[in-house]
Motif scaffolding. Structure first.
Motif: not given
Ligand SMILES: [Fe+2]
Length: 234
Positions: A8, A10, A52, A84, A167, A196, A198
């Motif tokens: 993640d 991101h 992600d 995502h 994920h 995944h 958060h």
């Molecule tokens: Fe995420």
């Protein structure tokens, strides 16, 4: 050789970091990930990145962030798709396009010196209070893909173990076991790495550590304060 995990990430490519709206932990988080990764991971290590990865929407855009991961220490970076990762399209094109030291997994498996890595995205389980009828198709598809990847992994002579990447956690948001966990329990899985999640209130509930002989690790970068976590050490 060590195996590390971080998920993640991101990343935002060349755009502004939109993650800052989610709290101060996301301030300059890419720089923090890079800094900690460089301090922690050695050249011969393997790093698992459980989805992600970037907010990019096309593979072309995503390449900037994938090149960042590729350029960091570690012999191989193994990636699976997160919900995502909209840039993740045709799997064969992806494998052809990414640098050699980045290895995407999509319901398949790869054997690296006796360590077999396998993985798929997973999904919100139907016994999760947050799930609804729209989750059903994705859930069943991902159950099949999990089974397929684990079956392939066991057939690949995993001398030093099977390392599963997902994920979605194989637990509900409240930390209750799911049918994904039942599938994992049918195979000799050494480690299961996932991301995944958060939300700190979920982090408290998600089981980690040894469950029936498999080590489970949550690797969302905000949970890890952007420091790759050790998944396995030989
Ligand atoms: Fe995420």
């Amino acid at each position: 050789m060590k195996i590390w995990g971080i998920s993640d990430t991101h990343f935002s490519g060349s755009r502004e970091n939109g993650m800052v709206v989610h709290g101060p932990i996301w301030l300059e988080h890419k720089e923090q990930i890079v800094k900690h990764w460089q301090k922690t991971v050695n050249r011969d290590d393997i790093v698992l990145i459980c989805g992600d990865i970037t907010w990019s929407t096309t593979l072309k855009q995503a390449m900037q962030d994938i090149q960042t991961l590729s350029g960091l220490p570690g012999s191989t970076k193994i990636i699976v798709r997160g919900n995502h990762d909209h840039w993740w399209g045709d799997y064969n094109e992806l494998c052809r396009t990414v640098p050699e030291n980045v290895m995407p997994l999509s319901a398949n498996a790869v054997n690296i010196d006796g360590h077999v890595f396998c993985g798929t995205m997973g999904w919100l389980s139907l016994n999760d209070p947050c799930s609804d009828s729209l989750d059903s198709n994705f859930f069943h598809k991902e159950m099949d893909r999990l089974e397929k990847s684990l079956k392939l992994a066991t057939e690949m002579d995993p001398k030093h173990g099977i390392h599963l990447l997902m994920h979605f956690p194989p637990f509900t948001t409240g930390g209750i076991h799911t049918p994904f966990l039942d599938v994992i329990a049918e195979y000799p899985v050494t480690t299961c790495t996932f991301g995944h999640s958060h939300f700190p209130e979920e982090w408290e509930n998600i089981p980690q550590g040894n469950i029936n002989g498999t080590i489970f690790r949550l690797t969302s970068t905000d949970f890890l304060k952007h420091k790759p976590v050790l998944i396995w050490e030989g």
